[in-house]
Design a protein around this motif. Sequence first.
Motif, PDB file in Angstrom:
ATOM      1  N   GLU A 132      -6.969  10.869 -16.397  1.00  0.00           N
ATOM      2  CA  GLU A 132      -5.891  10.873 -17.381  1.00  0.00           C
ATOM      3  C   GLU A 132      -6.296  11.779 -18.553  1.00  0.00           C
ATOM      4  OE1 GLU A 132      -2.923   9.344 -17.509  1.00  0.00           O
ATOM      5  OE2 GLU A 132      -3.031   7.998 -15.788  1.00  0.00           O
ATOM      6  N   ALA A 133      -5.311  12.342 -19.209  1.00  0.00           N
ATOM      7  CA  ALA A 133      -5.563  13.208 -20.371  1.00  0.00           C
ATOM      8  C   ALA A 133      -6.355  12.433 -21.421  1.00  0.00           C
ATOM      9  CB  ALA A 133      -4.237  13.693 -20.953  1.00  0.00           C
ATOM     10  N   GLY A 134      -7.369  13.085 -21.960  1.00  0.00           N
ATOM     11  CA  GLY A 134      -8.164  12.505 -23.027  1.00  0.00           C
ATOM     12  C   GLY A 134      -9.335  11.644 -22.584  1.00  0.00           C
ATOM     13  N   GLU A 135      -9.455  11.370 -21.293  1.00  0.00           N
ATOM     14  CA  GLU A 135     -10.516  10.472 -20.830  1.00  0.00           C
ATOM     15  C   GLU A 135     -11.910  11.095 -20.955  1.00  0.00           C
ATOM     16  OE1 GLU A 135      -9.872   6.786 -19.548  1.00  0.00           O
ATOM     17  OE2 GLU A 135      -8.905   7.728 -21.274  1.00  0.00           O
ATOM     18  N   ASP A 161      -5.082   8.825 -12.641  1.00  0.00           N
ATOM     19  CA  ASP A 161      -3.683   8.599 -12.277  1.00  0.00           C
ATOM     20  C   ASP A 161      -3.561   8.388 -10.765  1.00  0.00           C
ATOM     21  OD1 ASP A 161      -3.743  11.164 -11.076  1.00  0.00           O
ATOM     22  OD2 ASP A 161      -2.789  12.113 -12.792  1.00  0.00           O
ATOM     23  N   LYS A 162      -2.358   8.214 -10.287  1.00  0.00           N
ATOM     24  CA  LYS A 162      -2.133   7.928  -8.863  1.00  0.00           C
ATOM     25  C   LYS A 162      -2.523   9.091  -7.950  1.00  0.00           C
ATOM     26  CE  LYS A 162      -0.550   3.819  -9.500  1.00  0.00           C
ATOM     27  NZ  LYS A 162      -1.432   2.702  -9.339  1.00  0.00           N
ATOM     28  N   TYR A 187      -7.905   3.263 -11.349  1.00  0.00           N
ATOM     29  CA  TYR A 187      -6.503   3.574 -11.589  1.00  0.00           C
ATOM     30  C   TYR A 187      -6.058   2.975 -12.911  1.00  0.00           C
ATOM     31  CZ  TYR A 187      -5.765   5.309  -6.849  1.00  0.00           C
ATOM     32  OH  TYR A 187      -5.820   6.028  -5.694  1.00  0.00           O
ATOM     33  N   ASP A 188      -5.143   3.667 -13.561  1.00  0.00           N
ATOM     34  CA  ASP A 188      -4.555   3.191 -14.795  1.00  0.00           C
ATOM     35  C   ASP A 188      -3.559   2.081 -14.460  1.00  0.00           C
ATOM     36  OD1 ASP A 188      -3.551   2.824 -17.305  1.00  0.00           O
ATOM     37  OD2 ASP A 188      -2.740   4.850 -17.533  1.00  0.00           O
ATOM     38  N   GLY A 189      -3.905   0.880 -14.795  1.00  0.00           N
ATOM     39  CA  GLY A 189      -3.063  -0.273 -14.529  1.00  0.00           C
ATOM     40  C   GLY A 189      -3.799  -1.536 -14.914  1.00  0.00           C
ATOM     41  N   PRO A 190      -3.133  -2.679 -14.836  1.00  0.00           N
ATOM     42  CA  PRO A 190      -3.799  -3.941 -15.174  1.00  0.00           C
ATOM     43  C   PRO A 190      -5.010  -4.178 -14.267  1.00  0.00           C
ATOM     44  CG  PRO A 190      -1.424  -4.242 -14.954  1.00  0.00           C
ATOM     45  CD  PRO A 190      -1.733  -2.864 -14.457  1.00  0.00           C
ATOM     46  N   VAL A 191      -6.105  -4.619 -14.857  1.00  0.00           N
ATOM     47  CA  VAL A 191      -7.342  -4.863 -14.113  1.00  0.00           C
ATOM     48  C   VAL A 191      -7.108  -5.837 -12.957  1.00  0.00           C
ATOM     49  CG1 VAL A 191      -9.691  -5.795 -14.280  1.00  0.00           C
ATOM     50  CG2 VAL A 191      -8.817  -4.293 -16.059  1.00  0.00           C
ATOM     51  N   LEU A 192      -6.205  -6.774 -13.142  1.00  0.00           N
ATOM     52  CA  LEU A 192      -5.889  -7.728 -12.090  1.00  0.00           C
ATOM     53  C   LEU A 192      -5.471  -7.012 -10.806  1.00  0.00           C
ATOM     54  CD1 LEU A 192      -5.463 -10.725 -11.296  1.00  0.00           C
ATOM     55  CD2 LEU A 192      -3.109 -10.482 -12.094  1.00  0.00           C
ATOM     56  N   PHE A 193      -4.784  -5.890 -10.954  1.00  0.00           N
ATOM     57  CA  PHE A 193      -4.323  -5.126  -9.793  1.00  0.00           C
ATOM     58  C   PHE A 193      -5.298  -4.032  -9.362  1.00  0.00           C
ATOM     59  CE2 PHE A 193      -0.203  -6.412 -11.816  1.00  0.00           C
ATOM     60  CZ  PHE A 193       0.091  -7.403 -10.893  1.00  0.00           C
ATOM     61  N   HIS A 226     -13.486   0.871  -6.034  1.00  0.00           N
ATOM     62  CA  HIS A 226     -12.926   0.857  -4.679  1.00  0.00           C
ATOM     63  C   HIS A 226     -12.653  -0.588  -4.303  1.00  0.00           C
ATOM     64  CE1 HIS A 226     -14.697   4.863  -2.960  1.00  0.00           C
ATOM     65  NE2 HIS A 226     -14.112   5.034  -4.132  1.00  0.00           N
ATOM     66  N   VAL A 227     -11.465  -0.879  -3.834  1.00  0.00           N
ATOM     67  CA  VAL A 227     -11.104  -2.214  -3.371  1.00  0.00           C
ATOM     68  C   VAL A 227     -11.545  -3.270  -4.402  1.00  0.00           C
ATOM     69  CG1 VAL A 227     -11.057  -3.754  -1.362  1.00  0.00           C
ATOM     70  CG2 VAL A 227     -11.520  -1.334  -1.022  1.00  0.00           C
ATOM     71  N   HIS A 228     -11.191  -3.060  -5.637  1.00  0.00           N
ATOM     72  CA  HIS A 228     -11.419  -3.969  -6.769  1.00  0.00           C
ATOM     73  C   HIS A 228     -12.851  -4.039  -7.258  1.00  0.00           C
ATOM     74  CE1 HIS A 228      -7.414  -5.719  -7.245  1.00  0.00           C
ATOM     75  NE2 HIS A 228      -7.279  -5.428  -5.966  1.00  0.00           N
ATOM     76  N   GLY A 229     -13.784  -3.264  -6.734  1.00  0.00           N
ATOM     77  CA  GLY A 229     -15.164  -3.349  -7.187  1.00  0.00           C
ATOM     78  C   GLY A 229     -15.938  -2.079  -6.869  1.00  0.00           C
TER      79      GLY A 229
END
Length: 176
Positions: A154-157, A148-149, A113-119, A57-60
Motif C-alpha cells: 500500500e502507498a506509504g508503507e 493490497d489484493k 492484506y489490508d483488512g481486519p486481522v480477524l480475516f 500466509h493462511v492467518h500466520g
Amino acid sequence: MQVLVVYESMYGNTRHVAEAIAKGIEAGATVKVVAAADAKNENLATYDLVVAGGPTHVHGMSRASTRHGAVEAAEEPDSTLTVEPDAESEGVREWLASLGSATGDAAAFDTRYDGPVLFTGRASKSIAKKLGKAGFTLIADPESFLVDKQTALEAGEEERASQWGRSLVQEKRSRS
C-alpha cells in the motif's frame, strides 16, 4: 548499536519492508539485513537488537506448503506475480525453530492484506511469541505492513516501515 533484520519474502514486499526498516535503523545504528534462509549463519549474540518478519500466509507464518502455493500462484498463466529467488527456501518459521535459547532485544513485523486481522491473520504475532519463547525481550508490539489484493505494498508503507525502524532504535536506546 548492532541490529540484525531477518526476513522472509515471497513476492518482494516483505523484503522491501525489511530494507525500509533497515534504512530507518541506519540513522542510529549499524544494521545488517539477511534472508531467513541465510540467518542460521549469524551469531545473534553479536547483535543488540534482532528484528524478524515475514509474510502472512493462511492467518500466520508461512510454511513449506504455503510457500509452494505462492510459487504456484505466480506460475499461473494470467499471473502478474514474480517470486523471490529463494521463495521456497526455509523461512522465518524454520529459522525461529532453530534458535534454541537466546537473549537480547527483538521486534517482529509482517506483511498482510489490508483488512481486519480477524480475516487476514497476522504472522507478526506468532513471530513475536516465538522470539519471546527463545528468550528475547520484545521492545515493541508486533507491526503489520499492508499489501493490497494484487499483493503490492500500500502507498506509504515503506516510509512507515522506515519510521518504525527509527522508533525501534529510539526504544532500544531508552532501555539502555
